[in-house]
Design an enzyme around this catalytic site. Structure first.
Site, short mmCIF file in Angstrom:
data_model
loop_
_atom_site.label_atom_id
_atom_site.label_comp_id
_atom_site.label_asym_id
_atom_site.label_seq_id
_atom_site.Cartn_x
_atom_site.Cartn_y
_atom_site.Cartn_z
N HIS A 70 56.81 91.51 41.04
CA HIS A 70 56.81 90.56 42.16
C HIS A 70 55.59 90.77 43.04
CE1 HIS A 70 61.44 90.78 41.69
NE2 HIS A 70 61.01 89.68 41.10
N LYS A 125 75.96 85.23 44.41
CA LYS A 125 75.50 86.52 43.91
C LYS A 125 75.97 87.64 44.84
CE LYS A 125 71.32 84.87 41.57
NZ LYS A 125 69.85 85.04 41.41
N ARG A 152 56.57 85.55 31.99
CA ARG A 152 56.45 86.74 31.16
C ARG A 152 56.72 86.44 29.69
NH1 ARG A 152 60.94 89.88 34.28
NH2 ARG A 152 61.76 87.77 33.98
N SER A 191 63.91 92.67 38.42
CA SER A 191 64.96 93.34 39.21
C SER A 191 66.11 93.79 38.30
CB SER A 191 65.48 92.39 40.29
OG SER A 191 64.47 92.07 41.21
#
Length: 375
Positions: free
Chosen positions: A17, A41, A93, A131
């Site tokens: 990040h 969440k 990614r 994360s």
């Protein structure tokens, strides 16, 4: 470009990040991090805690043109447009990332009329960092040494403090106990600026070792809890100057004065174990768990070379007031003594720790005696 946005839950923020935020800074005058607060969440850190971690992580790098806004019950792309941000930036990614982000980009622009998205591709060493990846590392022995490679220092400190707090609450519930947690993890104990090795990392590593020992030996939970309590306090006091009592005795007295254990006999057992971590004790201290707790305390000697090197440099930093020549003389004397015990098979009297760490400990101490730790 005047302003660009970066969005995410950032629980916790990772070096990946941070790289994306750095890329945003290279093409814009100002970066706004839009921190998602999603009620569906259950993040480890609250939105305000995550905001503070992001700001501290940016401040460490002297990124003064980054601000953080918490997004509640709204689309980030729409909030971004309201704050004069026409473009968001996202890292790609994998091909799976691209498919997902492409769908989000189309929704942002075509459905809600929000900010468009620019995509950047992180370097290879950050390609797998997320994360979720960091969270998956938590738990086994050494997890902290691994995790610190992938997150900025403020996020790492917050993460291990959160883990330690859960461990503490399981052992010592209650508001009064919470005050002792703050004391032990604060600047006057393991959280102190001069604690380069006997610090929060040392606590995390030791508590993880106790968990592994208990799981692999079938130890009673009572015994594991006695060891946990002793380990929390064993280096609570760590002075370098000569004193009337040893650091271990001062730590034992701190424990006894805490009132955390109402059972006097059990409290004295923990104090005995704390005293037993004095490797230069004048007389033998007897307790059935002594060998196991000493194994926990000395387990660092048998870690992989990278972790051991970090430990050796940390010990040197804690004794930074000692001149190099004198430090080398005293440190080598200690290492030769410990290596001699390991070679004789007496360094780890507990069989489980001996099997895990005796041979690596010999190799590590030989490596440091060869003058490699300062490299």
């Amino acid at each position: 470009m005047k302003r660009i946005g970066f969005s995410g839950t950032l629980d916790p923020i990772t070096n990946g990040h941070m790289w994306v935020i750095g890329e945003a800074r290279s093409i814009a005058d100002e970066v706004i991090v839009f921190l998602s607060q999603n009620s569906t969440k259950q993040p480890r850190f609250s939105a305000e805690e995550r905001r503070a971690i992001v700001l501290e992580s940016c401040a460490e790098r002297q990124w003064n043109n980054v601000q953080v806004l918490i997004v509640k019950s709204d689309y980030t792309a729409r909030v971004a447009r309201k704050h004069g941000v026409d473009y968001l930036i996202r890292g790609i990614r994998t091909t799976a990332d691209f498919d997902y982000e492409n769908l989000i980009q189309q929704t942002n622009v075509e459905v809600i009329g929000g900010a468009k998205t620019l995509f950047v591709m992180p370097p290879r060493d950050l390609g797998s960092v997320s994360s979720s990846f960091v969270k998956a590392l938590e738990g086994p022995v050494g997890w902290n040494w691994t995790t610190r490679k992938f997150v900025p220092a403020p996020a790492y400190r917050a993460w291990i403090l959160s883990w330690l707090h859960k461990e503490w609450q399981a052992l010592f519930p209650g508001e009064a106990a919470g005050q002792w947690f703050a004391k032990l993890t604060g600047a006057d104990a393991y959280g102190g600026a001069t604690r380069h090795y006997h610090n929060l990392d040392h606590l995390v590593h030791g508590l993880a070792e106790i968990r592994a020992w208990a799981a692999n030996t079938g130890a009673a939970e009572r015994d594991a809890d006695l060891m946990r309590a002793a380990f929390w306090f064993h280096d609570a006091h760590y002075g370098h100057e000569p004193a009337a009592v040893s650091n271990e005795e001062a730590s034992a007295q701190l424990w006894l004065g805490s009132g955390l254990e109402a059972d006097a006999g059990r409290a004295e057992e923990v104090a005995t174990l704390i005293r037993a971590t004095d490797h230069l004790q004048a007389g033998p201290i007897a307790h059935p768990l002594k060998d196991a707790l000493l194994g926990v305390d000395l387990a660092i000697l048998g870690q992989d070379e990278e972790v051991y090197g970090h430990y050796a440099r940390g010990i040197r930093a804690e004794y930074g007031h000692v001149a190099d020549e004198r430090y080398s003389e005293q440190r080598n004397r200690v290492l030769e003594h410990l290596r001699g015990k390991a070679s004789a098979g007496t360094l780890y009297a507990d069989p489980w720790f001996a099997e895990q760490y005796n041979e690596p400990a010999i190799a590590n101490m030989t490596w440091e005696l060869g003058g490699n730790a300062g490299a």
